[in-house]
Scaffold this motif. Structure first.
Motif, PDB file in Angstrom:
ATOM      1  N   UNK A   1       0.830  -1.199   0.000  1.00  0.00           N
ATOM      2  CA  UNK A   1       0.000   0.000   0.000  1.00  0.00           C
ATOM      3  C   UNK A   1       0.869   1.255   0.000  1.00  0.00           C
ATOM      4  N   UNK A   2       0.590   2.139  -0.968  1.00  0.00           N
ATOM      5  CA  UNK A   2       1.321   3.394  -1.088  1.00  0.00           C
ATOM      6  C   UNK A   2       0.331   4.551  -1.192  1.00  0.00           C
ATOM      7  N   UNK A   3       0.696   5.692  -0.640  1.00  0.00           N
ATOM      8  CA  UNK A   3      -0.086   6.911  -0.805  1.00  0.00           C
ATOM      9  C   UNK A   3       0.611   7.749  -1.865  1.00  0.00           C
ATOM     10  N   UNK A   4      -0.052   7.979  -2.994  1.00  0.00           N
ATOM     11  CA  UNK A   4       0.535   8.733  -4.088  1.00  0.00           C
ATOM     12  C   UNK A   4       0.498  10.232  -3.796  1.00  0.00           C
ATOM     13  N   UNK A   5       1.606  10.897  -4.121  1.00  0.00           N
ATOM     14  CA  UNK A   5       1.717  12.347  -3.949  1.00  0.00           C
ATOM     15  C   UNK A   5       2.266  12.921  -5.251  1.00  0.00           C
ATOM     16  N   UNK A   6       1.537  13.855  -5.860  1.00  0.00           N
ATOM     17  CA  UNK A   6       1.946  14.429  -7.143  1.00  0.00           C
ATOM     18  C   UNK A   6       2.893  15.607  -6.931  1.00  0.00           C
ATOM     19  N   UNK A   7       3.560  16.014  -8.017  1.00  0.00           N
ATOM     20  CA  UNK A   7       4.478  17.160  -7.959  1.00  0.00           C
ATOM     21  C   UNK A   7       3.721  18.435  -7.601  1.00  0.00           C
ATOM     22  N   UNK A   8       2.523  18.602  -8.174  1.00  0.00           N
ATOM     23  CA  UNK A   8       1.725  19.794  -7.870  1.00  0.00           C
ATOM     24  C   UNK A   8       1.373  19.850  -6.388  1.00  0.00           C
ATOM     25  N   UNK A   9       1.054  18.699  -5.805  1.00  0.00           N
ATOM     26  CA  UNK A   9       0.714  18.672  -4.383  1.00  0.00           C
ATOM     27  C   UNK A   9       1.920  19.038  -3.527  1.00  0.00           C
ATOM     28  N   UNK A  10       3.095  18.590  -3.946  1.00  0.00           N
ATOM     29  CA  UNK A  10       4.305  18.956  -3.213  1.00  0.00           C
ATOM     30  C   UNK A  10       4.589  20.446  -3.341  1.00  0.00           C
ATOM     31  N   UNK A  11       4.384  20.979  -4.563  1.00  0.00           N
ATOM     32  CA  UNK A  11       4.614  22.408  -4.781  1.00  0.00           C
ATOM     33  C   UNK A  11       3.649  23.262  -3.971  1.00  0.00           C
ATOM     34  N   UNK A  12       2.476  22.701  -3.681  1.00  0.00           N
ATOM     35  CA  UNK A  12       1.472  23.452  -2.938  1.00  0.00           C
ATOM     36  C   UNK A  12       1.734  23.478  -1.438  1.00  0.00           C
ATOM     37  N   UNK A  13       2.769  22.710  -0.999  1.00  0.00           N
ATOM     38  CA  UNK A  13       3.171  22.805   0.402  1.00  0.00           C
ATOM     39  C   UNK A  13       3.924  24.126   0.533  1.00  0.00           C
ATOM     40  N   UNK A  14       3.188  25.199   0.740  1.00  0.00           N
ATOM     41  CA  UNK A  14       3.742  26.553   0.659  1.00  0.00           C
ATOM     42  C   UNK A  14       4.514  26.906   1.921  1.00  0.00           C
ATOM     43  N   UNK A  15       5.829  26.844   1.853  1.00  0.00           N
ATOM     44  CA  UNK A  15       6.683  27.290   2.943  1.00  0.00           C
ATOM     45  C   UNK A  15       7.326  28.602   2.520  1.00  0.00           C
ATOM     46  N   UNK A  16       7.375  29.544   3.432  1.00  0.00           N
ATOM     47  CA  UNK A  16       7.971  30.834   3.094  1.00  0.00           C
ATOM     48  C   UNK A  16       9.446  30.675   2.737  1.00  0.00           C
ATOM     49  N   UNK A  17      10.101  29.668   3.343  1.00  0.00           N
ATOM     50  CA  UNK A  17      11.522  29.455   3.088  1.00  0.00           C
ATOM     51  C   UNK A  17      11.784  28.944   1.674  1.00  0.00           C
ATOM     52  N   UNK A  18      10.709  28.644   0.906  1.00  0.00           N
ATOM     53  CA  UNK A  18      10.893  28.256  -0.487  1.00  0.00           C
ATOM     54  C   UNK A  18      11.483  29.398  -1.285  1.00  0.00           C
ATOM     55  N   UNK A  19      11.124  30.627  -0.914  1.00  0.00           N
ATOM     56  CA  UNK A  19      11.596  31.795  -1.656  1.00  0.00           C
ATOM     57  C   UNK A  19      12.358  32.790  -0.788  1.00  0.00           C
ATOM     58  N   UNK A  20      12.379  32.580   0.533  1.00  0.00           N
ATOM     59  CA  UNK A  20      13.008  33.565   1.418  1.00  0.00           C
ATOM     60  C   UNK A  20      13.802  32.873   2.522  1.00  0.00           C
ATOM     61  N   UNK A  21      15.037  33.335   2.724  1.00  0.00           N
ATOM     62  CA  UNK A  21      15.814  32.932   3.892  1.00  0.00           C
ATOM     63  C   UNK A  21      15.584  34.002   4.947  1.00  0.00           C
ATOM     64  N   UNK A  22      14.760  33.680   5.908  1.00  0.00           N
ATOM     65  CA  UNK A  22      14.427  34.623   6.968  1.00  0.00           C
ATOM     66  C   UNK A  22      15.312  34.333   8.173  1.00  0.00           C
ATOM     67  N   UNK A  23      16.129  35.317   8.573  1.00  0.00           N
ATOM     68  CA  UNK A  23      17.022  35.108   9.713  1.00  0.00           C
ATOM     69  C   UNK A  23      16.203  35.117  10.994  1.00  0.00           C
ATOM     70  N   UNK A  24      16.197  33.966  11.693  1.00  0.00           N
ATOM     71  CA  UNK A  24      15.387  33.804  12.896  1.00  0.00           C
ATOM     72  C   UNK A  24      16.121  34.213  14.165  1.00  0.00           C
ATOM     73  N   UNK A  25      17.436  33.905  14.212  1.00  0.00           N
ATOM     74  CA  UNK A  25      18.188  34.199  15.430  1.00  0.00           C
ATOM     75  C   UNK A  25      19.678  34.234  15.141  1.00  0.00           C
ATOM     76  N   UNK A  26      20.446  34.687  16.136  1.00  0.00           N
ATOM     77  CA  UNK A  26      21.902  34.748  16.038  1.00  0.00           C
ATOM     78  C   UNK A  26      22.497  33.965  17.197  1.00  0.00           C
ATOM     79  N   UNK A  27      23.511  33.145  16.904  1.00  0.00           N
ATOM     80  CA  UNK A  27      24.136  32.315  17.930  1.00  0.00           C
ATOM     81  C   UNK A  27      25.648  32.401  17.816  1.00  0.00           C
ATOM     82  N   UNK A  28      26.351  31.953  18.849  1.00  0.00           N
ATOM     83  CA  UNK A  28      27.807  31.852  18.793  1.00  0.00           C
ATOM     84  C   UNK A  28      28.201  30.641  17.954  1.00  0.00           C
ATOM     85  N   UNK A  29      29.242  30.788  17.165  1.00  0.00           N
ATOM     86  CA  UNK A  29      29.697  29.692  16.301  1.00  0.00           C
ATOM     87  C   UNK A  29      30.064  28.459  17.116  1.00  0.00           C
ATOM     88  N   UNK A  30      30.609  28.654  18.303  1.00  0.00           N
ATOM     89  CA  UNK A  30      31.043  27.540  19.142  1.00  0.00           C
ATOM     90  C   UNK A  30      29.873  26.691  19.635  1.00  0.00           C
TER      91      UNK A  30
END
Length: 308
Positions: free
Chosen positions: A73-102
């Motif tokens: 049994x498999x659940x089919x997922x089309x390319x259009x359905x994947x494209x419709x998973x609208x994440x803002x990070x698809x088109x934008x790198x939004x800086x959420x926070x700043x941390x120390x490199x260490x």
């Protein structure tokens, strides 16, 4: 000329936004690669996408993704359905926070990318974001969608641009407990530690990547050259590890050996040319002038088939 961008979109710090492009910072294209051949004919092997039950080849347009629920049994997922998973990070790198490199555990690091302004606009905003990160001596953390997956990305200044390193999610990092639990608790004596520290001091230097040579790649070049020249291939003896019976004696001998290595007058072996040059030496590109040495080494073609 820079390679094609893997991603284009916007970099945003609060209300400051600029168009950017993301490029791979590393490449494996210069490494020697092999094709699979039919031993009987010498022809290349090609792969076809076939139906697991009928055995018939399936066209690309008829192939969809499927999530396996159970054996059949498999659940089919089309390319259009994947494209419709609208994440803002698809088109934008939004800086959420700043941390120390260490604070970033090395196990979370995946691969580096270069980030630069895309086009002629936005350079001022890009510079403001870059210099702010540099002045604060922090690493900016954001999210970006690559290959239909959202990744955490760590941004830090590099020269005039930014280096972005993809990071793993916690569920992708295995706990060390299951591997280290059976390691015995050993008391290391001060004498042993002092000898080991002495070896470290003798071998201490600075990290210079150009000093290192890909020995396996070099061995592949030699192997291919020998086969092209029709020379017999003789296996080399593999190095064998020895069981350490007296650890203190092994450390003492290592101290002496390390000193001899460092004080030796024998000149260091010069690294070979870059892999790109090695490939040209092996397989001259059509239209390029071949050297006399290259032509002389190339044996006359006897047959199309070559044994690997």
């Amino acid at each position: 000329m820079a390679p094609r961008a893997n991603w284009k979109g916007f970099l945003r710090l609060s209300l400051v936004t600029c168009p950017v492009a993301l490029y791979p910072a590393t490449s494996d294209s210069e490494k020697i690669s092999f094709n699979q051949l039919n031993r009987q004919t010498g022809h290349r092997i090609k792969y076809a996408k076939v139906d697991a039950d009928t055995g018939e080849e399936v066209a690309n347009e008829d192939i969809v993704k499927g999530y396996k629920v159970d054996t059949d049994t498999f659940i089919e997922v089309t390319k259009d359905e994947l494209d419709n998973v609208a994440l803002e990070s698809t088109r934008t790198i939004d800086i959420d926070e700043f941390v120390d490199r260490s604070e970033i555990d090395p196990r979370y690091l995946i691969r580096p990318y270069y980030l630069r302004p895309d086009g002629k606009v936005g350079h001022d905003a890009f510079a403001v974001i870059r210099e702010t990160i540099r002045e604060m001596n922090k690493v900016a953390i954001g999210r970006v969608v690559l290959t239909n997956r959202e990744h955490i990305i760590a941004l830090e200044p590099l020269d005039k641009g930014l280096m972005g390193t993809l990071l793993r999610y916690p569920y992708e990092v295995r706990s060390e407990d299951e591997y280290f639990d059976e390691i015995q608790d050993v008391k290391v004596t001060k004498d042993m530690l002092d000898l080991a520290k002495h070896i470290v001091n003798q071998k201490t230097g600075h990290f210079k990547p150009e000093k290192f040579e890909d020995q396996y790649e070099t061995a592949l070049v030699d192997l291919i050259n020998q086969k092209r020249a029709g020379k017999p291939i003789t296996p080399k003896e593999r190095p064998r590890g020895e069981n350490v019976v007296d650890l203190m004696e092994a450390l003492r001998r290592s101290v002496g050996g390390a000193g001899e290595t460092k004080g030796s007058k024998k000149p260091a072996k010069k690294p070979r040319k870059a892999a790109a040059g090695q490939k040209e030496m092996l397989m001259p590109i059509t239209g390029k002038k071949q050297t006399k040495e290259t032509v002389a080494k190339k044996p006359a073609a006897k047959s199309r088939r070559k044994s690997a």
